[in-house]
Design a protein around this motif. Structure first.
Motif, PDB file in Angstrom:
ATOM      1  N   UNK A   1       4.136  -2.620  23.137  1.00 22.59           N
ATOM      2  CA  UNK A   1       4.250  -4.076  22.950  1.00 22.59           C
ATOM      3  C   UNK A   1       5.680  -4.500  22.622  1.00 22.59           C
ATOM      4  N   UNK A   2       6.539  -3.532  22.235  1.00 24.34           N
ATOM      5  CA  UNK A   2       7.930  -3.875  21.932  1.00 24.34           C
ATOM      6  C   UNK A   2       8.199  -4.059  20.443  1.00 24.34           C
ATOM      7  N   UNK A   3       7.398  -3.405  19.597  1.00 21.22           N
ATOM      8  CA  UNK A   3       7.660  -3.471  18.144  1.00 21.22           C
ATOM      9  C   UNK A   3       8.779  -2.488  17.790  1.00 21.22           C
ATOM     10  N   UNK A   4       9.547  -2.771  16.719  1.00 21.96           N
ATOM     11  CA  UNK A   4      10.542  -1.785  16.283  1.00 21.96           C
ATOM     12  C   UNK A   4       9.849  -0.475  15.916  1.00 21.96           C
ATOM     13  N   UNK A   5      10.547   0.601  16.132  1.00 23.77           N
ATOM     14  CA  UNK A   5      10.003   1.939  15.883  1.00 23.77           C
ATOM     15  C   UNK A   5       9.549   2.092  14.432  1.00 23.77           C
ATOM     16  N   UNK A   6       8.507   2.921  14.251  1.00 25.26           N
ATOM     17  CA  UNK A   6       8.051   3.220  12.890  1.00 25.26           C
ATOM     18  C   UNK A   6       9.239   3.708  12.068  1.00 25.26           C
ATOM     19  N   UNK A   7       9.380   3.160  10.867  1.00 25.19           N
ATOM     20  CA  UNK A   7      10.553   3.523  10.053  1.00 25.19           C
ATOM     21  C   UNK A   7      10.582   5.003   9.763  1.00 25.19           C
ATOM     22  N   UNK A   8      11.624   5.602  10.223  1.00 22.31           N
ATOM     23  CA  UNK A   8      11.679   7.053  10.345  1.00 22.31           C
ATOM     24  C   UNK A   8      11.836   7.751   8.997  1.00 22.31           C
ATOM     25  N   UNK A   9      13.001   7.567   8.381  1.00 26.43           N
ATOM     26  CA  UNK A   9      13.301   8.380   7.199  1.00 26.43           C
ATOM     27  C   UNK A   9      12.344   8.112   6.036  1.00 26.43           C
ATOM     28  N   UNK A  10      11.975   6.832   5.836  1.00 32.46           N
ATOM     29  CA  UNK A  10      11.104   6.500   4.718  1.00 32.46           C
ATOM     30  C   UNK A  10       9.660   6.896   4.987  1.00 32.46           C
ATOM     31  N   UNK A  11       9.121   6.374   6.100  1.00 35.22           N
ATOM     32  CA  UNK A  11       7.685   6.541   6.341  1.00 35.22           C
ATOM     33  C   UNK A  11       7.318   7.934   6.835  1.00 35.22           C
ATOM     34  N   UNK A  12       8.170   8.502   7.664  1.00 36.39           N
ATOM     35  CA  UNK A  12       7.791   9.790   8.254  1.00 36.39           C
ATOM     36  C   UNK A  12       8.325  10.977   7.453  1.00 36.39           C
ATOM     37  N   UNK A  13       9.502  10.795   6.819  1.00 35.45           N
ATOM     38  CA  UNK A  13      10.128  11.972   6.203  1.00 35.45           C
ATOM     39  C   UNK A  13       9.900  12.015   4.692  1.00 35.45           C
ATOM     40  N   UNK A  14      10.531  11.099   3.955  1.00 34.50           N
ATOM     41  CA  UNK A  14      10.486  11.269   2.502  1.00 34.50           C
ATOM     42  C   UNK A  14       9.136  10.830   1.919  1.00 34.50           C
ATOM     43  N   UNK A  15       8.488   9.828   2.521  1.00 36.76           N
ATOM     44  CA  UNK A  15       7.170   9.382   2.006  1.00 36.76           C
ATOM     45  C   UNK A  15       6.221  10.567   1.853  1.00 36.76           C
ATOM     46  N   UNK A  16       5.941  11.315   2.941  1.00 40.83           N
ATOM     47  CA  UNK A  16       5.043  12.470   2.812  1.00 40.83           C
ATOM     48  C   UNK A  16       5.540  13.517   1.814  1.00 40.83           C
ATOM     49  N   UNK A  17       6.865  13.711   1.712  1.00 41.47           N
ATOM     50  CA  UNK A  17       7.378  14.677   0.708  1.00 41.47           C
ATOM     51  C   UNK A  17       7.041  14.163  -0.690  1.00 41.47           C
ATOM     52  N   UNK A  18       7.227  12.856  -0.910  1.00 44.17           N
ATOM     53  CA  UNK A  18       6.981  12.309  -2.252  1.00 44.17           C
ATOM     54  C   UNK A  18       5.510  12.400  -2.630  1.00 44.17           C
ATOM     55  N   UNK A  19       4.604  12.031  -1.699  1.00 44.12           N
ATOM     56  CA  UNK A  19       3.202  12.082  -2.144  1.00 44.12           C
ATOM     57  C   UNK A  19       2.680  13.518  -2.187  1.00 44.12           C
ATOM     58  N   UNK A  20       3.387  14.462  -1.547  1.00 45.52           N
ATOM     59  CA  UNK A  20       2.941  15.861  -1.606  1.00 45.52           C
ATOM     60  C   UNK A  20       3.575  16.607  -2.789  1.00 45.52           C
ATOM     61  N   UNK A  21       4.865  16.373  -3.042  1.00 51.25           N
ATOM     62  CA  UNK A  21       5.577  17.176  -4.056  1.00 51.25           C
ATOM     63  C   UNK A  21       6.076  16.352  -5.248  1.00 51.25           C
ATOM     64  N   UNK A  22       6.088  15.012  -5.127  1.00 46.72           N
ATOM     65  CA  UNK A  22       6.734  14.188  -6.147  1.00 46.72           C
ATOM     66  C   UNK A  22       5.940  14.089  -7.449  1.00 46.72           C
ATOM     67  N   UNK A  23       6.622  13.675  -8.516  1.00 45.50           N
ATOM     68  CA  UNK A  23       5.946  13.462  -9.806  1.00 45.50           C
ATOM     69  C   UNK A  23       5.180  12.140  -9.731  1.00 45.50           C
ATOM     70  N   UNK A  24       4.199  11.927 -10.647  1.00 50.61           N
ATOM     71  CA  UNK A  24       3.481  10.645 -10.642  1.00 50.61           C
ATOM     72  C   UNK A  24       4.452   9.463 -10.763  1.00 50.61           C
ATOM     73  N   UNK A  25       5.500   9.621 -11.584  1.00 51.43           N
ATOM     74  CA  UNK A  25       6.476   8.530 -11.760  1.00 51.43           C
ATOM     75  C   UNK A  25       7.210   8.251 -10.449  1.00 51.43           C
ATOM     76  N   UNK A  26       7.585   9.316  -9.762  1.00 49.39           N
ATOM     77  CA  UNK A  26       8.294   9.118  -8.484  1.00 49.39           C
ATOM     78  C   UNK A  26       7.392   8.429  -7.471  1.00 49.39           C
ATOM     79  N   UNK A  27       6.136   8.843  -7.422  1.00 46.58           N
ATOM     80  CA  UNK A  27       5.226   8.210  -6.461  1.00 46.58           C
ATOM     81  C   UNK A  27       5.103   6.727  -6.771  1.00 46.58           C
ATOM     82  N   UNK A  28       4.912   6.423  -8.067  1.00 42.28           N
ATOM     83  CA  UNK A  28       4.719   5.015  -8.452  1.00 42.28           C
ATOM     84  C   UNK A  28       5.985   4.197  -8.206  1.00 42.28           C
TER      85      UNK A  28
END
Ligand code: FAD
Length: 400
Positions: free
Chosen positions: A85-112
């Motif tokens: 449809x022509x939407x901007x690409x899914x935000x790469x570094x935040x949504x695909x890279x660090x987000x999953x690292x944070x919810x997998x390895x991050x502290x509760x404070x970091x997640x929040x």
């Protein structure tokens, strides 16, 4: 070859399509179709205001962290429809890279603290891994963090930091202790990009954009609580992250979009008095690429569905990376071939984004094609160079 969708998945696709028809602004669509990186403001407007309001900003995340709880296939349908449809690409570094690292390895404070700001687009993230002298051999990195009370003091230099100039936060690999094994003693740490001592310098790229940067860190003070996971344990998180990056590097959505774009161009460009699409040689090239894209799409879906234990996931991710990045280059080469001399159309971002002039010599589909081709020379390097991926495949998949 088409995916056979269940009635539920078809209904889901219709829901996504209807949403995109209603909500995706026309000027964003036009800019996305130029093949340049979307302007930062389009990116934020789409993710921040539109998708996040609908609860669709992070489709692949677990529902408890703000994801959609969709199946793998639904995620795939969503991303594909957005791209087409022509939407901007899914935000790469935040949504695909660090987000999953944070919810997998991050502290509760970091997640929040950090996950909501990724979701609502208030904070963009830079990936500070590579350095001069530490790219393929990432463990050779020299950026060093020394404890000072509750903080670390960080010194070093990062290189090729994509979109570093726009980012509020960065996830960096730094050495927190010396070790006899180079992979040991590296930590992943969050650095506020506005901190004193952080200098970001854009690198002019061959496509006319300045999308990557050098980042200099001079006595940057960062709280110790910004380390993700245990100090010195970053190699595990980095491998997890790079595996996600390589799976995404297949960039199947862009490949599908490029096929459509080539077809569109070849329908309008005339060769020997006929649309180029009717030229047998051209059509056979396009068909060969379509088969490759179909095969890659099936492989991506298979990897998404398979339990990581069945095959070494990083070998699969590397295969997708190698196939996807090569394919991206072939697709843009065919696009330029389809355009012929029109591909000489000036490719600078501001001109590509200007309102169409209606000049028949330069139809709306011309801008950005060469910029995309030139930028994608790098796609067999970023996210892990081609030869290194082949080494990984040889070792993990074939045991060499
Ligand atoms: C456009 C772009 C954006 C990028 N964005 C980011 C980013 O946001 N964040 C980040 O941290 N990094 C980023 N990178 C860096 C990228 O990850 C590295 O460029 C990549 O890992 C290769 O490292 P290098 O450039 O140091 O090349 P080198 O590692 O020096 O490699 C040079 C050549 O040697 C070959 N080679 C190296 N080792 C081997 C080996 N063991 N066997 C066979 N051949 C080998 C490589 O294949 C390559 O052809 C980006 C790079 C580019 C080009």
């Amino acid at each position: 070859m088409e995916l056979q969708l269940t009635p539920e998945d078809q209904a889901f696709r219709e829901e996504v399509r209807a949403f995109l028809r209603e909500k995706l602004p026309a000027n964003i669509i036009r800019r996305s179709h130029t093949g340049m990186h979307p302007p930062n403001e389009d990116d934020r407007r789409w993710w921040n205001r539109v998708l996040n309001e609908r609860g669709w900003a992070a489709p692949g995340w677990p529902a408890e962290y703000g994801g959609c709880g969709w199946s793998h296939l639904q995620n795939h349908i969503f991303e594909l429809e957005c791209w087409l449809a022509g939407a901007p690409e899914l935000r790469w570094q935040g949504l695909r890279l660090i987000g999953p690292v944070l919810y997998t390895f991050g502290s509760p404070e970091q997640k929040a603290r950090y996950l909501p700001a990724i979701l609502d687009g208030k904070e963009m993230w830079a990936q500070g891994f590579s350095e001069p002298g530490a790219g393929s051999d990432l463990a050779a990195l020299k950026t060093f963090a020394v404890v000072d009370g509750d903080d670390y003091i960080i010194n070093g230099q990062k290189l090729w930091t994509t979109e570093g100039q726009y980012c509020e936060q960065g996830f960096f690999l730094v050495r927190t202790e010396q070790s006899d094994r180079p992979q040991k003693g590296i930590s992943m740490i969050i650095i506020d990009m506005q901190s004193p001592g952080v200098t970001v310098r854009q690198i002019p790229m061959i496509n006319g954009e300045g999308s990557t940067c050098e980042v200099f860190l001079e006595n940057v003070r960062v709280p110790r609580s910004n380390i993700i996971g245990e100090p010195g344990s970053a190699w595990t998180q980095a491998k997890f992250l790079l595996s996600n990056e390589r799976t995404s590097s297949a960039d199947i959505y862009k490949a599908r979009g490029d096929l459509e774009r080539i077809r569109h161009i070849a329908t309008h460009e005339i060769k020997d008095g006929k649309p180029l699409l009717e030229d047998v040689t051209f059509k056979s090239k396009l068909t060969a690429l379509r088969i490759e894209v179909d095969a890659l799409e099936w492989s991506v879906l298979r990897v998404m569905h398979e339990a990581p234990s069945r095959h070494p996931i990083s070998a699969c991710a590397s295969v997708l990376k190698v196939r996807g990045s090569t394919l991206q280059q072939k697709l843009t080469e065919l696009m330029v071939e389809a355009l012929g001399q029109r591909s000489l159309r000036v490719y600078r971002r501001e001109e590509a984004y200007a309102e169409p002039t209606g000049n028949p010599l330069w139809p709306d589909y011309t801008p950005g094609v060469v910029a995309d081709l030139l930028y994608l020379r790098a796609c067999t390097i970023y996210g892990g160079a081609m030869e290194v991926q082949k080494n990984i495949i040889a070792k993990l998949a074939f045991g060499f």
